[in-house]
Design an enzyme around this catalytic site. Sequence first.
Site, PDB file in Angstrom:
ATOM      1  N   LYS A  11     -70.606   7.418  29.585  1.00 31.44           N
ATOM      2  CA  LYS A  11     -71.133   7.018  28.277  1.00 31.44           C
ATOM      3  C   LYS A  11     -72.317   7.899  27.847  1.00 31.44           C
ATOM      4  O   LYS A  11     -72.898   8.620  28.660  1.00 31.44           O
ATOM      5  CB  LYS A  11     -71.519   5.534  28.326  1.00 31.44           C
ATOM      6  N   TYR A  51     -62.748  -0.466  21.423  1.00 29.73           N
ATOM      7  CA  TYR A  51     -63.399  -1.730  21.771  1.00 29.73           C
ATOM      8  C   TYR A  51     -62.964  -2.877  20.849  1.00 29.73           C
ATOM      9  O   TYR A  51     -63.687  -3.868  20.715  1.00 29.73           O
ATOM     10  CB  TYR A  51     -64.916  -1.564  21.756  1.00 29.73           C
ATOM     11  N   ASN A 114     -74.845   1.367  29.722  1.00 29.18           N
ATOM     12  CA  ASN A 114     -74.580   1.169  31.150  1.00 29.18           C
ATOM     13  C   ASN A 114     -73.698   2.254  31.773  1.00 29.18           C
ATOM     14  O   ASN A 114     -73.010   2.027  32.757  1.00 29.18           O
ATOM     15  CB  ASN A 114     -74.025  -0.241  31.401  1.00 29.18           C
ATOM     16  N   HIS A 117     -67.548   3.345  31.678  1.00 21.20           N
ATOM     17  CA  HIS A 117     -66.489   2.381  31.376  1.00 21.20           C
ATOM     18  C   HIS A 117     -65.339   2.604  32.345  1.00 21.20           C
ATOM     19  O   HIS A 117     -65.017   3.755  32.654  1.00 21.20           O
ATOM     20  CB  HIS A 117     -65.948   2.555  29.951  1.00 21.20           C
ATOM     21  N   GLU A 128     -55.459   2.821  27.046  1.00 20.91           N
ATOM     22  CA  GLU A 128     -56.689   3.614  26.901  1.00 20.91           C
ATOM     23  C   GLU A 128     -56.439   5.091  27.205  1.00 20.91           C
ATOM     24  O   GLU A 128     -56.938   5.974  26.495  1.00 20.91           O
ATOM     25  CB  GLU A 128     -57.775   3.036  27.809  1.00 20.91           C
TER      26      GLU A 128
HETATM   27  P1  ATP Z   1     -66.513  -1.607  30.034  1.00 21.58           P
HETATM   28  O1  ATP Z   1     -65.431  -2.281  29.223  1.00 21.58           O
HETATM   29  O2  ATP Z   1     -67.392  -0.685  29.203  1.00 21.58           O
HETATM   30  O3  ATP Z   1     -65.985  -0.970  31.275  1.00 21.58           O
HETATM   31  P2  ATP Z   1     -67.203  -4.129  31.226  1.00 21.58           P
HETATM   32  O4  ATP Z   1     -65.743  -4.361  31.334  1.00 21.58           O
HETATM   33  O5  ATP Z   1     -68.051  -4.216  32.461  1.00 21.58           O
HETATM   34  O6  ATP Z   1     -67.529  -2.724  30.556  1.00 21.58           O
HETATM   35  P3  ATP Z   1     -67.206  -5.724  28.804  1.00 21.58           P
HETATM   36  O7  ATP Z   1     -67.474  -7.178  28.840  1.00 21.58           O
HETATM   37  O8  ATP Z   1     -65.806  -5.220  28.613  1.00 21.58           O
HETATM   38  O9  ATP Z   1     -67.845  -5.104  30.140  1.00 21.58           O
HETATM   39  O10 ATP Z   1     -68.157  -5.100  27.695  1.00 21.58           O
HETATM   40  C1  ATP Z   1     -67.897  -3.813  27.166  1.00 21.58           C
HETATM   41  C2  ATP Z   1     -69.199  -3.076  26.973  1.00 21.58           C
HETATM   42  O11 ATP Z   1     -69.934  -3.718  25.936  1.00 21.58           O
HETATM   43  C3  ATP Z   1     -70.150  -3.078  28.166  1.00 21.58           C
HETATM   44  O12 ATP Z   1     -69.886  -2.097  29.123  1.00 21.58           O
HETATM   45  C4  ATP Z   1     -71.484  -2.831  27.497  1.00 21.58           C
HETATM   46  O13 ATP Z   1     -71.652  -1.438  27.176  1.00 21.58           O
HETATM   47  C5  ATP Z   1     -71.323  -3.607  26.193  1.00 21.58           C
HETATM   48  N1  ATP Z   1     -71.869  -4.958  26.342  1.00 21.58           N
HETATM   49  C6  ATP Z   1     -71.352  -5.995  27.019  1.00 21.58           C
HETATM   50  N2  ATP Z   1     -72.123  -7.090  26.946  1.00 21.58           N
HETATM   51  C7  ATP Z   1     -73.194  -6.721  26.178  1.00 21.58           C
HETATM   52  C8  ATP Z   1     -74.371  -7.396  25.716  1.00 21.58           C
HETATM   53  N3  ATP Z   1     -74.607  -8.681  26.032  1.00 21.58           N
HETATM   54  N4  ATP Z   1     -75.229  -6.688  24.955  1.00 21.58           N
HETATM   55  C9  ATP Z   1     -75.002  -5.416  24.610  1.00 21.58           C
HETATM   56  N5  ATP Z   1     -73.909  -4.713  25.022  1.00 21.58           N
HETATM   57  C10 ATP Z   1     -73.032  -5.354  25.785  1.00 21.58           C
HETATM   58 MG    MG Z   2     -64.403  -4.064  29.681  1.00 18.22          MG
END
Ligand code: ATP
Ligand code: MG
Length: 140
Positions: A11, A51, A114, A117, A128
Amino acid sequence: MAIQRTFSIIKPDATARNLTGAVNKVIEEAGLRIIAQKRIQMTLGQAETFYAVHKERPFFGELVAFMTSGPVVVQVLEGEDAIAKYRDAMGATNPAEAADGTIRKLFAKSIGENSAHGSDAPETAEIEIAQFFSGNEIVG
Ligand code: ATP
Ligand code: MG
């Protein structure tokens, strides 16, 4: 477990700090092979499509703004049980909860920024990968 493929994004918070190689080192040390990789500037449309599952969430606007704020590195990773293996290597979404040695514990700035992904299931991995790579760009 069979050999699987998963989709990864390094990211913008990580590319901005010149951490592409450091993230790739964690990926390779976890036993995953990087079989496709390119650095791109995601468009708003690409981020919204990618997303879409989160479009009703309060953080959606922030998320697409972040994902388009700078370059990302999109990747296809291959290995035994690659989807679960990469999610283990990334650690919990919130870096404060991520295990030691994981990408998010080592590098993530916050729950939003974070660093990585990884796909969450074989069906999403396939969708994806197809959003960002054509077949001849993936060399396993
Ligand atoms: P990813 O899909 O990016 O691998 P993940 O599966 O661990 O991450 P998801 O719940 O799918 O988490 O959320 C997608 C992304 O949205 C997260 O990686 C983060 O960048 C963002 N995100 C999730 N929760 C929050 C939050 N509470 N506040 C801000 N951003 C968030
Ligand atoms: Mg996810």
